[in-house]
Design a protein around this motif. Structure first.
Motif, mmCIF file in Angstrom:
data_model
loop_
_atom_site.group_PDB
_atom_site.id
_atom_site.type_symbol
_atom_site.label_atom_id
_atom_site.label_comp_id
_atom_site.label_asym_id
_atom_site.label_seq_id
_atom_site.Cartn_x
_atom_site.Cartn_y
_atom_site.Cartn_z
ATOM 1 N N THR A 1 0.815 -1.216 0.000
ATOM 2 C CA THR A 1 0.000 0.000 0.000
ATOM 3 C C THR A 1 0.848 1.266 0.000
ATOM 4 N N ALA A 2 2.159 1.128 -0.226
ATOM 5 C CA ALA A 2 3.047 2.289 -0.183
ATOM 6 C C ALA A 2 2.853 3.218 -1.367
ATOM 7 N N GLY A 3 2.134 2.771 -2.384
ATOM 8 C CA GLY A 3 1.866 3.602 -3.544
ATOM 9 C C GLY A 3 0.620 3.120 -4.250
ATOM 10 N N PRO A 4 0.075 3.894 -5.150
ATOM 11 C CA PRO A 4 -1.121 3.484 -5.872
ATOM 12 C C PRO A 4 -0.840 2.274 -6.757
ATOM 13 N N ASP A 5 -1.605 1.218 -6.532
ATOM 14 C CA ASP A 5 -1.467 0.000 -7.343
ATOM 15 C C ASP A 5 -0.062 -0.573 -7.285
ATOM 16 N N ALA A 6 0.588 -0.459 -6.120
ATOM 17 C CA ALA A 6 1.932 -1.018 -5.991
ATOM 18 C C ALA A 6 1.856 -2.541 -6.023
ATOM 19 N N GLY A 7 2.787 -3.142 -6.710
ATOM 20 C CA GLY A 7 2.870 -4.589 -6.690
ATOM 21 C C GLY A 7 2.072 -5.240 -7.797
ATOM 22 N N SER A 8 2.238 -6.546 -7.898
ATOM 23 C CA SER A 8 1.523 -7.335 -8.880
ATOM 24 C C SER A 8 0.805 -8.453 -8.155
ATOM 25 N N ALA A 9 0.133 -9.298 -8.904
ATOM 26 C CA ALA A 9 -0.650 -10.349 -8.274
ATOM 27 C C ALA A 9 0.231 -11.354 -7.544
ATOM 28 N N ARG A 10 1.485 -11.533 -7.983
ATOM 29 C CA ARG A 10 2.324 -12.570 -7.387
ATOM 30 C C ARG A 10 3.797 -12.244 -7.594
ATOM 31 N N LEU A 11 4.554 -12.219 -6.490
ATOM 32 C CA LEU A 11 5.997 -11.993 -6.542
ATOM 33 C C LEU A 11 6.654 -12.787 -5.418
ATOM 34 N N PRO A 12 7.890 -13.251 -5.609
ATOM 35 C CA PRO A 12 8.588 -13.923 -4.518
ATOM 36 C C PRO A 12 8.711 -13.018 -3.293
ATOM 37 N N PHE A 13 8.710 -13.653 -2.133
ATOM 38 C CA PHE A 13 8.744 -12.940 -0.859
ATOM 39 C C PHE A 13 9.987 -12.078 -0.715
ATOM 40 N N ARG A 14 11.088 -12.473 -1.365
ATOM 41 C CA ARG A 14 12.350 -11.735 -1.215
ATOM 42 C C ARG A 14 12.258 -10.303 -1.727
ATOM 43 N N HIS A 15 11.234 -9.988 -2.540
ATOM 44 C CA HIS A 15 11.080 -8.613 -3.020
ATOM 45 C C HIS A 15 10.576 -7.670 -1.934
ATOM 46 N N TYR A 16 10.046 -8.207 -0.840
ATOM 47 C CA TYR A 16 9.358 -7.369 0.134
ATOM 48 C C TYR A 16 10.135 -7.144 1.419
ATOM 49 N N ILE A 17 11.060 -8.028 1.788
ATOM 50 C CA ILE A 17 11.713 -7.896 3.094
ATOM 51 C C ILE A 17 13.033 -7.134 2.953
#
Length: 504
Positions: free
Chosen positions: A488-504
């Motif tokens: 939720t850090a930006g409008p429409d941030a992210g996609s339906a599916r990404l590996p967890f390593r992109h977030y931590i």
């Protein structure tokens, strides 16, 4: 009246190279190295986005972690581990010359981070790093597997929501729009793009770390935000290293997360049941909600191998002001569960035998009906509520805290589990206060409570962001807030599916 039972859940073992096991990640990496995987890198392909000073510090730090680093002479016993060298621990080479270098100017960063409100200053600073990386991706052939975004200390100081730039250093905003007016524009845009653009920085969270990751998710690149002071070594005379961690601990923690974010598997759980999948629910309330859509939902899926995938759900009216809870409707719960099951099938070729959903609150009837509607009949679906509490205390005779893994089983669906406590391997309790248990309740479906507790203990050992012995929360919930903030850090941030390593 049925009596409560006190049991002890044995410390889960981790698997390393050649099928060897150990309870502590550092023991296993020191003695055996990471478990075999086709994705383990043989050389670290790390790019950096940094100032000239940041690049110098990076190269000096990488040179320092190539060799052994002695453990600290003072401090907690739990941290007194020597560092054997990166190749000795992970079996991969790490050149002190970055695989790719995006240079950013220190003066430009210093000016941007001090300009306007925190939303504006952070947005402008993130823009410097973002545009530098996107330029590299357009123009250069070298494609590092992961990137270190190395930030000067002033970005950390002023790059958070509650940070305040001193009046004497503050630079007036060229936009001149106030936050309240910007939020109104976001909710009800005008017909004029130039006016709407003034509110653009306020569509993003005023947090450099989260916003940078959110704005770069579409590139598919894994980002590790690192402070210059973290990379400074004892031999550095120009920059005094922060004293929060000793050099050996920094090497262990940053080395483990860099190896993981380069598609490696530092360790995996040993002796686990086949076909088990764990899912942590993620919710985040939106600051600039449009209409009734006030929250974003998502899920983190984890496998026994340590693989993690984040699924982004829909934005909707999931948050209740009445009781402060989050619940999905039936349609969106079914949609989210479909993504989870299909994601598991993509990895294993068949649906899971057991699927545990971990949440901090109860599961609503409509929400659970949506989950169950798309789960194959051969999958046992279980909903487990896990929350921290301080209502129950347990004390041992003597000076030591209660043993980690101690549990009070109230009945077949409720227990209290101490994931923090005295650890015999460390000969200490790595905490300051009397440890509190997790309240573990099987809310939906059926599962043996002891098995649920064993799983939770194991999931406290899958935090690849450090090489610590364990966490107080299972990984399904440990990063739930952080993942929600990035989603939720930006409008429409992210996609339906990404590996967890992109977030931590």
């Amino acid at each position: 009246m049925k009596q409560w039972r006190v049991v002890h859940i044995e410390e889960p073992e981790l698997e390393f190279a050649h099928g060897q096991t150990a309870a502590h990640p550092k023991d296993g990496l020191f003695l055996y190295g990471p478990p075999s995987s086709n994705y383990n890198p043989r050389r670290m392909e790390v790019g950096i986005i940094a100032t000239e000073e940041g690049a110098r510090l990076y190269s000096a730090w990488v040179r320092s972690v190539k060799g052994a680093i002695a453990p600290p002479e003072t401090g907690k016993e739990a941290n007194k581990y020597m560092w054997p060298g990166f190749q000795a621990a992970f079996g991969a080479e790490w050149s002190d010359v970055p695989f790719g270098y995006c240079k950013v100017e220190a003066d430009e960063i210093s000016k941007a981070i001090r300009t306007g409100t925190r939303h504006e200053g952070i947005y402008s600073t993130v823009d410097i790093y973002e545009q530098a990386l996107r330029k590299h991706l357009r123009e250069e052939e070298a494609s590092p597997k992961m990137w270190f975004a190395i930030i000067p200390e002033e970005v950390y100081t002023y790059g958070r929501p509650l940070s305040v730039v001193p009046g004497a250093e503050r630079i007036e905003s060229p936009r001149g729009i106030k936050k309240a007016a910007a939020i109104r524009l976001i909710k009800q845009p005008t017909m004029f793009d130039a006016i709407n653009e003034e509110a653009r920085p306020f569509e993003f969270e005023a947090n450099f770390h989260n916003q940078l990751k959110a704005r770069l998710l579409d590139t598919g690149k894994v980002i590790q935000v690192v402070r210059e002071t973290t990379l400074s070594t004892e031999r550095d005379s120009k920059l005094r290293r922060r004293s929060l961690q000793d050099p050996a601990s920094v090497a262990w923690n940053l080395g483990a997360t860099a190896f993981y974010k380069s598609s490696g598997t530092p360790w995996r759980l040993a002796h686990v049941r086949e076909g088990v999948c764990y899912v942590g629910l993620v919710f985040k309330k939106l600051e600039a909600a449009r209409g009734r859509d006030n929250a974003c939902c998502g899920a983190q899926m984890f496998l026994n191998t340590g693989e993690g995938v984040v699924f982004r759900g829909a934005v909707g009216p999931w948050y209740s002001d009445r009781d402060g809870s989050f619940k999905l409707d039936r349609v969106q719960a079914a949609r989210l569960m479909t993504m989870i099951v299909e994601g598991y099938k993509d990895i294993h070729g068949k649906p899971p035998k057991e699927l545990f959903i971990h949440g901090k609150i109860e599961f609503g009837d409509e929400e659970w009906a949506g989950f169950t509607s798309t789960v194959p009949p051969e999958t046992n679906l279980v909903g487990v509520q896990i929350r921290r509490q301080n209502e129950v205390k347990l004390f041992r005779f003597g000076q030591n805290a209660v043993l980690r893994g101690t549990a009070i089983v109230v009945d077949e669906r409720l227990a209290y589990l101490w994931t923090a406590g005295y650890i015999p391997r460390l000969e200490t309790y790595p905490g300051r206060e009397v440890p509190n248990p997790l309240t573990v309740r099987v809310r939906r479906g059926d599962a043996t409570i002891e098995i649920v507790l064993q799983d939770l203990m194991a999931l406290t050992k899958l935090n690849y962001n450090s090489a610590g012995f364990s966490d107080g929360l299972p990984v399904t919930l440990r990063f739930a807030d952080l993942v929600g903030e990035i989603l939720t850090a930006g409008p429409d941030a992210g996609s339906a599916r990404l590996p967890f390593r992109h977030y931590i």
